[in-house]
Write a protein that holds these residues in place. Structure first.
Motif, PDB file in Angstrom:
ATOM      1  N   ASP A 181       0.685  -4.667   6.688  1.00 35.08           N
ATOM      2  CA  ASP A 181       0.228  -5.863   5.987  1.00 35.08           C
ATOM      3  C   ASP A 181       0.025  -5.498   4.517  1.00 35.08           C
ATOM      4  O   ASP A 181      -0.601  -4.480   4.199  1.00 35.08           O
ATOM      5  N   TYR A 182       0.579  -6.305   3.633  1.00 37.19           N
ATOM      6  CA  TYR A 182       0.435  -6.082   2.195  1.00 37.19           C
ATOM      7  C   TYR A 182      -0.308  -7.266   1.593  1.00 37.19           C
ATOM      8  O   TYR A 182       0.152  -8.408   1.670  1.00 37.19           O
ATOM      9  N   ASP A 183      -1.442  -6.990   0.981  1.00 35.60           N
ATOM     10  CA  ASP A 183      -2.274  -8.031   0.396  1.00 35.60           C
ATOM     11  C   ASP A 183      -1.936  -8.171  -1.086  1.00 35.60           C
ATOM     12  O   ASP A 183      -2.660  -7.672  -1.958  1.00 35.60           O
ATOM     13  N   ALA A 184      -0.828  -8.852  -1.364  1.00 38.05           N
ATOM     14  CA  ALA A 184      -0.395  -9.023  -2.753  1.00 38.05           C
ATOM     15  C   ALA A 184      -1.389  -9.870  -3.537  1.00 38.05           C
ATOM     16  O   ALA A 184      -1.674  -9.589  -4.715  1.00 38.05           O
ATOM     17  N   VAL A 185      -1.939 -10.900  -2.915  1.00 40.01           N
ATOM     18  CA  VAL A 185      -2.903 -11.767  -3.603  1.00 40.01           C
ATOM     19  C   VAL A 185      -4.165 -10.981  -3.937  1.00 40.01           C
ATOM     20  O   VAL A 185      -4.715 -11.084  -5.043  1.00 40.01           O
ATOM     21  N   GLY A 186      -4.635 -10.189  -3.005  1.00 40.12           N
ATOM     22  CA  GLY A 186      -5.825  -9.382  -3.262  1.00 40.12           C
ATOM     23  C   GLY A 186      -5.615  -8.398  -4.394  1.00 40.12           C
ATOM     24  O   GLY A 186      -6.526  -8.142  -5.193  1.00 40.12           O
ATOM     25  N   ARG A 187      -4.428  -7.871  -4.482  1.00 43.96           N
ATOM     26  CA  ARG A 187      -4.121  -6.923  -5.564  1.00 43.96           C
ATOM     27  C   ARG A 187      -4.158  -7.614  -6.925  1.00 43.96           C
ATOM     28  O   ARG A 187      -4.697  -7.082  -7.903  1.00 43.96           O
ATOM     29  N   VAL A 188      -3.597  -8.814  -6.994  1.00 45.33           N
ATOM     30  CA  VAL A 188      -3.614  -9.573  -8.247  1.00 45.33           C
ATOM     31  C   VAL A 188      -5.045  -9.937  -8.634  1.00 45.33           C
ATOM     32  O   VAL A 188      -5.462  -9.809  -9.794  1.00 45.33           O
ATOM     33  N   PRO A 209       2.244   0.654  -9.753  1.00 45.30           N
ATOM     34  CA  PRO A 209       2.470   1.309  -8.476  1.00 45.30           C
ATOM     35  C   PRO A 209       1.327   2.216  -8.045  1.00 45.30           C
ATOM     36  O   PRO A 209       1.190   2.522  -6.874  1.00 45.30           O
ATOM     37  N   GLU A 210       0.471   2.653  -9.025  1.00 47.31           N
ATOM     38  CA  GLU A 210      -0.556   3.607  -8.667  1.00 47.31           C
ATOM     39  C   GLU A 210      -1.636   3.021  -7.760  1.00 47.31           C
ATOM     40  O   GLU A 210      -2.344   3.770  -7.082  1.00 47.31           O
ATOM     41  N   ASP A 211      -1.802   1.708  -7.701  1.00 43.62           N
ATOM     42  CA  ASP A 211      -2.889   1.143  -6.911  1.00 43.62           C
ATOM     43  C   ASP A 211      -2.395   0.375  -5.682  1.00 43.62           C
ATOM     44  O   ASP A 211      -3.195  -0.216  -4.974  1.00 43.62           O
ATOM     45  N   ILE A 212      -1.116   0.394  -5.420  1.00 46.89           N
ATOM     46  CA  ILE A 212      -0.590  -0.436  -4.345  1.00 46.89           C
ATOM     47  C   ILE A 212      -1.096   0.015  -2.978  1.00 46.89           C
ATOM     48  O   ILE A 212      -1.271  -0.792  -2.063  1.00 46.89           O
ATOM     49  N   GLY A 213      -1.365   1.308  -2.804  1.00 46.78           N
ATOM     50  CA  GLY A 213      -1.815   1.812  -1.517  1.00 46.78           C
ATOM     51  C   GLY A 213      -3.146   1.253  -1.068  1.00 46.78           C
ATOM     52  O   GLY A 213      -3.446   1.228   0.136  1.00 46.78           O
ATOM     53  N   ASP A 214      -3.983   0.799  -2.038  1.00 48.92           N
ATOM     54  CA  ASP A 214      -5.268   0.220  -1.671  1.00 48.92           C
ATOM     55  C   ASP A 214      -5.124  -1.143  -1.006  1.00 48.92           C
ATOM     56  O   ASP A 214      -6.087  -1.648  -0.425  1.00 48.92           O
ATOM     57  N   PRO A 262       9.457  -2.388   2.078  1.00 43.92           N
ATOM     58  CA  PRO A 262      10.168  -2.743   0.834  1.00 43.92           C
ATOM     59  C   PRO A 262       9.302  -2.627  -0.411  1.00 43.92           C
ATOM     60  O   PRO A 262       9.800  -2.240  -1.482  1.00 43.92           O
ATOM     61  N   GLU A 263       8.015  -2.957  -0.313  1.00 46.58           N
ATOM     62  CA  GLU A 263       7.128  -2.881  -1.483  1.00 46.58           C
ATOM     63  C   GLU A 263       7.023  -1.457  -2.020  1.00 46.58           C
ATOM     64  O   GLU A 263       6.796  -1.260  -3.226  1.00 46.58           O
ATOM     65  N   LEU A 264       7.150  -0.464  -1.132  1.00 47.26           N
ATOM     66  CA  LEU A 264       7.107   0.931  -1.567  1.00 47.26           C
ATOM     67  C   LEU A 264       8.486   1.456  -1.924  1.00 47.26           C
ATOM     68  O   LEU A 264       8.613   2.339  -2.783  1.00 47.26           O
ATOM     69  N   VAL A 265       9.512   0.945  -1.264  1.00 47.92           N
ATOM     70  CA  VAL A 265      10.880   1.365  -1.597  1.00 47.92           C
ATOM     71  C   VAL A 265      11.197   1.012  -3.050  1.00 47.92           C
ATOM     72  O   VAL A 265      11.837   1.799  -3.777  1.00 47.92           O
ATOM     73  N   ARG A 266      10.731  -0.154  -3.507  1.00 53.23           N
ATOM     74  CA  ARG A 266      11.052  -0.603  -4.872  1.00 53.23           C
ATOM     75  C   ARG A 266      10.449   0.286  -5.956  1.00 53.23           C
ATOM     76  O   ARG A 266      10.968   0.333  -7.067  1.00 53.23           O
ATOM     77  N   ILE A 267       9.360   0.986  -5.632  1.00 50.53           N
ATOM     78  CA  ILE A 267       8.701   1.804  -6.664  1.00 50.53           C
ATOM     79  C   ILE A 267       8.877   3.296  -6.395  1.00 50.53           C
ATOM     80  O   ILE A 267       8.170   4.109  -6.989  1.00 50.53           O
ATOM     81  N   ARG A 268       9.814   3.670  -5.526  1.00 53.82           N
ATOM     82  CA  ARG A 268       9.915   5.073  -5.106  1.00 53.82           C
ATOM     83  C   ARG A 268      10.277   6.005  -6.260  1.00 53.82           C
ATOM     84  O   ARG A 268       9.918   7.178  -6.237  1.00 53.82           O
ATOM     85  N   SER A 269      10.996   5.510  -7.286  1.00 51.56           N
ATOM     86  CA  SER A 269      11.340   6.391  -8.401  1.00 51.56           C
ATOM     87  C   SER A 269      10.110   6.719  -9.246  1.00 51.56           C
ATOM     88  O   SER A 269      10.021   7.803  -9.834  1.00 51.56           O
ATOM     89  N   ARG A 270       9.176   5.789  -9.330  1.00 45.50           N
ATOM     90  CA  ARG A 270       7.944   6.024 -10.087  1.00 45.50           C
ATOM     91  C   ARG A 270       6.845   6.637  -9.238  1.00 45.50           C
ATOM     92  O   ARG A 270       6.003   7.373  -9.733  1.00 45.50           O
TER      93      ARG A 270
END
Length: 404
Positions: A181-188, A209-214, A262-270
């Protein structure tokens, strides 16, 4: 070392019950087959570990997942520098996720404080062991209340596999909800709150990308597919309530033994490695390049009340087991495991009454018997004509379309 060697040692020394060196005929309920790993007693293994007695998987069910970095067995925290820069190509020594937490309270609610004191039916043990060895999901069918969900907890307790990962299925359940589950709204909102509190936040701590894991947490299925050294037990409960597409959606996960976020695949280079929460309380895991691949395929128990049919392609990839209604001996053992009152004459009388009522009502659940035994053996029970009315309410018919 051959498979027969450790299995024979298991039957001879584990669970305190000696077994025969060779027996391939139809066994009685008290005699295990020599190749069984799961004995069906609910008694934990001792003097032997599952890793010693579980044969290697078939070549077509072998998976090579490794953990991306140091696993966190306690509270989720920031990645150490070595893990932040880690990628699968770095050649670092792999580590495994932490051992699953125990949840004896949950297991005791399902199984009782003590083992049943009797073995499962040979057919049940045969199919469960075949699923363990073949690394295939087990589709368990039967009437409500016959112990389908309980089987997952009995396997976990006996084989020492820790907390059961339970994925309850509804008509709204999707494959993603089981994976993560990815809480995109909570992150914003978190970013906006930080910006409003501190003017410097916008410059130095903009969402990245540094805070997406939370804000990302693995679900029961996603956690079960982490590269554990020993398999996790995953209970997919009441699967016949699922959307028509979910069985086919699961096929690729079960066959590939991996999935992508997918949310992590997109930022894998960073951010090649990100720590995320898992379905286990206060546990986290490191995900590399946005992909998860299992190491030990989980013990997957899928329950169904026979309310629908599943696609042939899905059934082909599962082993199937139908649980019969428990007989008097098994009901008495269930009462003893939960309440310790199997020798109480009132409890024994209720078992016989329950079996008769179950036949008349088209089938009752074992927990309905436990409710009645608890009432009749507790101080709350007052003998009298109203007892029959109360018993009728406790032993109500489960299927309104059943016998009248």
């Amino acid at each position: 070392m051959t498979d027969a060697g450790p299995t024979r040692r298991h039957n001879g020394h584990a669970n305190g019950e000696p077994g025969p060196a060779s027996h391939f005929g139809p066994p009685s309920s008290s005699i295990p087959r020599p190749w069984w790993i799961y004995q069906g007693t609910g008694r934990p293994l001792h003097d032997v570990s599952l890793e010693e007695i579980l044969p290697p998987p078939p070549p077509w069910r072998t998976f090579n997942g490794v953990s991306a970095g140091p696993a966190d067995g306690g509270e989720a925290g920031a990645l150490p520098p070595s893990a932040q820069a880690l990628s699968p190509e770095d050649g670092e020594a792999p580590t495994e996720p932490p051992a699953p937490p125990e949840d004896e309270q949950d297991a005791a609610r399902r199984l009782g404080a003590a083992p049943l004191g009797m073995r499962s039916d040979p057919e049940e043990a045969d199919v469960v062991n075949a699923a363990l060895i073949l690394r295939r999901p087990l589709l368990v069918t039967g009437r409500p209340g016959t112990g389908k969900s309980t089987l997952a907890y009995r396997i976990s307790r006996e084989l020492g596999l820790g907390r059961v990962l339970r994925w309850p299925i509804t008509t709204r359940t999707t494959l993603r909800s089981g994976l993560y589950d990815y809480d995109a709204v909570g992150r914003v909102h978190a970013a906006a709150a930080g910006q409003a509190a501190d003017a410097e936040y916008a410059e130095h701590h903009a969402p990245g990308p540094e805070d997406i894991g939370d804000f990302l947490q693995l679900g029961p299925l996603g956690t079960a597919m982490l590269p554990h050294r020993l398999p996790r037990v995953l209970l997919i409960d009441e699967f016949d309530k699922s959307d028509i597409d979910l069985p086919n959606d699961l096929l690729d996960i079960f066959e590939a033994g991996e999935y992508a976020i997918p949310e992590l695949v997109r930022i894998r280079s960073r951010r090649p490695a990100v720590r995320v929460l898992t379905d286990d309380p206060d546990r986290s895991a490191v995900i590399a390049s946005g992909r998860v691949r299992c190491r030990a395929f989980p013990v997957v128990i899928i329950t169904s009340n026979d309310e629908r049919e599943f696609p042939p392609a899905f059934l082909r990839r599962c082993l199937q087991l139908r649980l019969p209604d428990p007989d008097a001996d098994r009901l008495a053992a269930i009462v003893a495991a939960h309440l310790g009152r199997a020798d109480d004459p009132r409890a024994l009388e209720l078992v016989q009454m329950f079996l008769e009522r179950s036949r008349l009502e088209g089938g009752l659940a074992a927990d309905q018997l436990l409710n009645a035994v608890y009432l009749v053996t507790s101080q709350a029970h007052v003998p009298g004509p109203e007892w029959e009315e109360l018993l009728h309410a406790v032993w109500h018919r489960l299927d309104v379309a059943g016998p009248q």
